[in-house]
Scaffold this motif. Sequence first.
Motif, short mmCIF file in Angstrom:
data_model
loop_
_atom_site.label_atom_id
_atom_site.label_comp_id
_atom_site.label_asym_id
_atom_site.label_seq_id
_atom_site.Cartn_x
_atom_site.Cartn_y
_atom_site.Cartn_z
N ASP A 65 -2.30 20.27 -7.42
CA ASP A 65 -2.48 20.34 -6.21
C ASP A 65 -2.70 18.81 -5.15
O ASP A 65 -2.14 18.85 -4.15
CB ASP A 65 -3.61 21.38 -5.69
N ASP A 66 -3.36 17.94 -5.85
CA ASP A 66 -3.90 16.80 -5.01
C ASP A 66 -2.44 15.86 -5.00
O ASP A 66 -2.28 15.09 -3.95
CB ASP A 66 -4.76 15.97 -5.69
N VAL A 67 -1.50 16.16 -5.88
CA VAL A 67 -0.18 15.42 -5.82
C VAL A 67 0.56 16.15 -4.55
O VAL A 67 1.22 15.18 -3.75
CB VAL A 67 0.73 15.36 -7.03
N ALA A 68 0.69 17.28 -4.47
CA ALA A 68 1.38 18.16 -3.39
C ALA A 68 0.59 17.73 -1.97
O ALA A 68 1.51 17.40 -1.08
CB ALA A 68 1.37 19.48 -3.63
N GLU A 69 -0.75 17.38 -1.95
CA GLU A 69 -1.44 17.18 -0.74
C GLU A 69 -0.74 15.71 -0.14
O GLU A 69 -0.39 15.62 0.96
CB GLU A 69 -2.79 17.19 -0.82
N SER A 70 -0.73 14.99 -1.15
CA SER A 70 -0.28 13.72 -0.88
C SER A 70 1.17 13.63 -0.30
O SER A 70 1.57 13.03 0.55
CB SER A 70 -0.50 12.70 -1.96
N LEU A 71 2.05 14.37 -0.98
CA LEU A 71 3.63 14.39 -0.78
C LEU A 71 3.72 14.95 0.72
O LEU A 71 4.67 14.50 1.13
CB LEU A 71 4.30 15.00 -1.78
N ALA A 72 2.78 15.60 1.15
CA ALA A 72 3.12 16.13 2.73
C ALA A 72 2.56 15.52 3.64
O ALA A 72 2.75 15.74 4.66
CB ALA A 72 2.31 17.66 2.59
N LEU A 73 1.82 14.25 3.32
CA LEU A 73 1.34 13.53 4.27
C LEU A 73 2.57 12.40 4.89
O LEU A 73 3.35 12.04 4.41
CB LEU A 73 0.33 12.51 3.51
N GLN A 74 2.02 12.33 6.26
CA GLN A 74 2.89 11.12 7.00
C GLN A 74 2.81 10.05 6.01
O GLN A 74 1.75 9.15 5.90
CB GLN A 74 2.32 11.12 8.17
N PRO A 75 3.76 9.37 5.79
CA PRO A 75 3.85 7.93 5.37
C PRO A 75 3.74 6.63 5.95
O PRO A 75 3.98 6.80 7.28
CB PRO A 75 5.36 7.78 4.42
N SER A 76 3.32 5.69 5.34
CA SER A 76 3.51 4.20 5.94
C SER A 76 4.69 3.69 5.39
O SER A 76 4.84 3.55 4.16
CB SER A 76 2.42 3.53 5.82
N ARG A 77 6.01 3.73 6.08
CA ARG A 77 7.19 3.60 5.52
C ARG A 77 7.32 2.10 5.24
O ARG A 77 7.11 1.21 6.14
CB ARG A 77 8.25 4.00 6.25
N GLY A 78 8.19 1.76 4.18
CA GLY A 78 8.52 0.19 3.76
C GLY A 78 8.32 0.11 2.53
O GLY A 78 7.96 0.95 1.71
N THR A 79 9.02 -1.22 1.95
CA THR A 79 8.87 -1.50 0.72
C THR A 79 7.88 -2.66 0.55
O THR A 79 7.91 -3.58 1.17
CB THR A 79 10.09 -1.95 0.17
N PRO A 80 6.89 -2.54 -0.50
CA PRO A 80 5.83 -3.51 -0.67
C PRO A 80 6.77 -4.82 -1.03
O PRO A 80 7.82 -4.87 -1.75
CB PRO A 80 5.20 -3.15 -1.87
N ALA A 81 5.98 -5.89 -0.77
CA ALA A 81 6.76 -7.31 -1.01
C ALA A 81 7.05 -7.28 -2.51
O ALA A 81 8.06 -8.17 -2.75
CB ALA A 81 5.79 -8.01 -0.60
N GLU A 82 6.21 -7.09 -3.47
CA GLU A 82 6.35 -7.48 -4.97
C GLU A 82 7.46 -6.39 -5.40
O GLU A 82 8.43 -6.80 -6.22
CB GLU A 82 5.23 -6.70 -5.84
N ASP A 83 7.95 -5.31 -4.69
CA ASP A 83 9.28 -4.44 -5.09
C ASP A 83 10.41 -5.08 -4.53
O ASP A 83 11.61 -4.87 -4.95
CB ASP A 83 8.99 -3.09 -4.43
N MET A 84 10.41 -5.98 -3.30
CA MET A 84 11.62 -6.56 -2.90
C MET A 84 12.13 -7.42 -3.67
O MET A 84 13.27 -7.93 -3.60
CB MET A 84 11.22 -7.36 -1.28
N ALA A 85 11.48 -8.10 -4.66
CA ALA A 85 11.77 -9.11 -5.53
C ALA A 85 12.79 -8.51 -6.95
O ALA A 85 13.32 -8.91 -7.69
CB ALA A 85 10.73 -9.76 -6.53
N ASP A 86 12.60 -7.04 -6.82
CA ASP A 86 13.70 -6.21 -7.93
C ASP A 86 14.86 -6.47 -7.89
O ASP A 86 15.53 -6.43 -6.45
CB ASP A 86 13.25 -4.83 -7.63
N PRO A 87 15.72 -6.80 -8.60
CA PRO A 87 17.09 -7.38 -8.39
C PRO A 87 18.15 -6.13 -7.64
O PRO A 87 18.79 -6.56 -6.84
CB PRO A 87 17.62 -7.59 -9.77
N THR A 88 17.72 -5.03 -7.78
CA THR A 88 18.69 -3.91 -7.14
C THR A 88 18.41 -4.07 -5.50
O THR A 88 19.04 -3.93 -4.89
CB THR A 88 18.45 -2.64 -7.74
#
Length: 149
Positions: A65-88
């Motif tokens: 249930d704690d995963v479901a609780e998190s999935l329903a939260l409002q996000p802070s949108r965007g991609t972390p800088a370290e993920d921006m280096a992924d080739p795709t």
Amino acid sequence: MTPIMSKRDAAAYVDSARIRQGRTWAELADHLGAPLVWTTAALLGQHPMTTEQAARTCELLGLADDVAESLALQPSRGTPAEDMADPTIYRLSEALSVYGPALKALIHEEFGDGIMSAINFQVDFRRRPDPDGDRVVITLDGKFLDYRW
């Protein structure tokens, strides 16, 4: 009282369960009756799911249930800088860097002074067979918003 799980941690649980069970993102989207790209983005923490969608996903994947609780939260949108280096991800950013000015010019020529909304927005993804190698087709579908003075 324990803190609410971060959306990034919830996404890691979802992705791990999905991989270990041999499920695809498309199966999860079909299970929810929701668009593929939206579902994938939501499960990776970029959109809030309804309480029902989050519960159905966690039930299917055997998550707590704690995963479901998190999935329903409002996000802070965007991609972390370290993920921006992924080739795709980097290549998608590069494509917008190269073609963004041309698309902006075409939007202004066709619609006038305004922008394409990323809020009133849909995105679609598909594979298109091609004799020279399969193609990735991404469709960005945003409402035109004119500047009003």
